[in-house]
Design a protein around this motif. Sequence first.
Motif, mmCIF file in Angstrom:
data_model
loop_
_atom_site.group_PDB
_atom_site.id
_atom_site.type_symbol
_atom_site.label_atom_id
_atom_site.label_comp_id
_atom_site.label_asym_id
_atom_site.label_seq_id
_atom_site.Cartn_x
_atom_site.Cartn_y
_atom_site.Cartn_z
ATOM 1 N N ASP A 65 0.445 5.123 -7.871
ATOM 2 C CA ASP A 65 -0.924 4.600 -8.000
ATOM 3 C C ASP A 65 -1.107 3.853 -9.319
ATOM 4 O O ASP A 65 -1.712 2.783 -9.373
ATOM 5 N N SER A 72 0.845 -1.203 0.000
ATOM 6 C CA SER A 72 0.000 0.000 0.000
ATOM 7 C C SER A 72 0.879 1.251 0.000
ATOM 8 O O SER A 72 2.080 1.187 0.246
ATOM 9 N N GLU A 123 0.688 9.901 -7.943
ATOM 10 C CA GLU A 123 0.001 9.557 -9.189
ATOM 11 C C GLU A 123 0.709 8.400 -9.908
ATOM 12 O O GLU A 123 0.075 7.439 -10.351
#
Length: 353
Positions: free
Chosen positions: A317, A235, A314
């Motif tokens: 991700d 994560s 970004e």
Amino acid sequence: MAQSAKYLLVGSIEAYSGKSGTILGLAHQFQAKGLSLAYCKPVGTCLKDSQTEADVQFISEALGLPEEQVRSPLISLEDKTVEKRLTGEDTTDYRQLLQQQLSDLSVDVVILEGTGTLWEGSLFGLSLADMAQTLDAAILLVARYHSPLVVDSILKAKAELGSHLIGVLINDIPHEALEATRTLVKPYLEHQGIAVLGLLPSSRLLRSVSVREIAHQLNAQVLCRSDRLDLMVESLTIGAMNVNSALEYFRQGQNKAVVTGGDRTDLQLAALETSTSCLILTGHMAPQPLIISRAEDLEVPILSVNLDTLGTVEIVDQTFGKVRLQEKIKVSCIQELMGDTFEISQLMDKLGL
């Protein structure tokens, strides 16, 4: 063996559904039953040829296939390739080429990896349906679970693929949705004449990304522990609050990457005291020697990037959204999952093996 039983085409409704993982798991089970295999990916769907080649090489190595049992892509869906086709410069009959490419294989099963979607490759006569018709291949469709409405896209695929579709595997099912998928979705699809050959639960490990891949995507400088880039990141956490809130926040994530400013020594220390796989420092600022020393001791790589926090988050991700299977630990995981949950005997019956 019947000609139609020789080719198994593994396709998907959307990109990054888990085709490569499914192939690794399936092939492992076929090999355990003494069947000889070949692997082919007719269409390279990565924009870089080198990435497509790396993917093909990874699968062939993971399965221990000799060179003569592996076929490289006929085309890659790059801009220049598409342009040549659109202008009429490329008039190749790729269906015929595909038949020729596979004609000399003498194995029990040829596993072909389809494109990212049902229609990708149509321009070249190499969509999933095109290839199935050309080779009289059986199709196993991999569908990523988003909600019970996964049935919509599977029904649509069945209408398009017809009798070539011999079964589906529903992948990445959250644990809380497994029971409903088993008792509602599976019986419904089977009632519609679609065999559900596997229901694979979500796996944190399979959704994770290596520190190496994150560093590569960010074009980051590795400041320490370059020997630990194979650590897996599950994560992403952003450190931008006061240190007391941060500690509580950081403790909630396991095997995480923490993005924080290069000048936030307090947050960097807090992150290192919890389950962190790597620190990503933005703004291209060098951390204090104390941080480097602590990270060295704890074996946590530190990456430095010349980007702001938003840009960094970004890119990371997107990296999570396009998880690849290039780590051996993931291969063992998918093979174990498939071994536990996939109906290999039913598939073999359908293929006439």
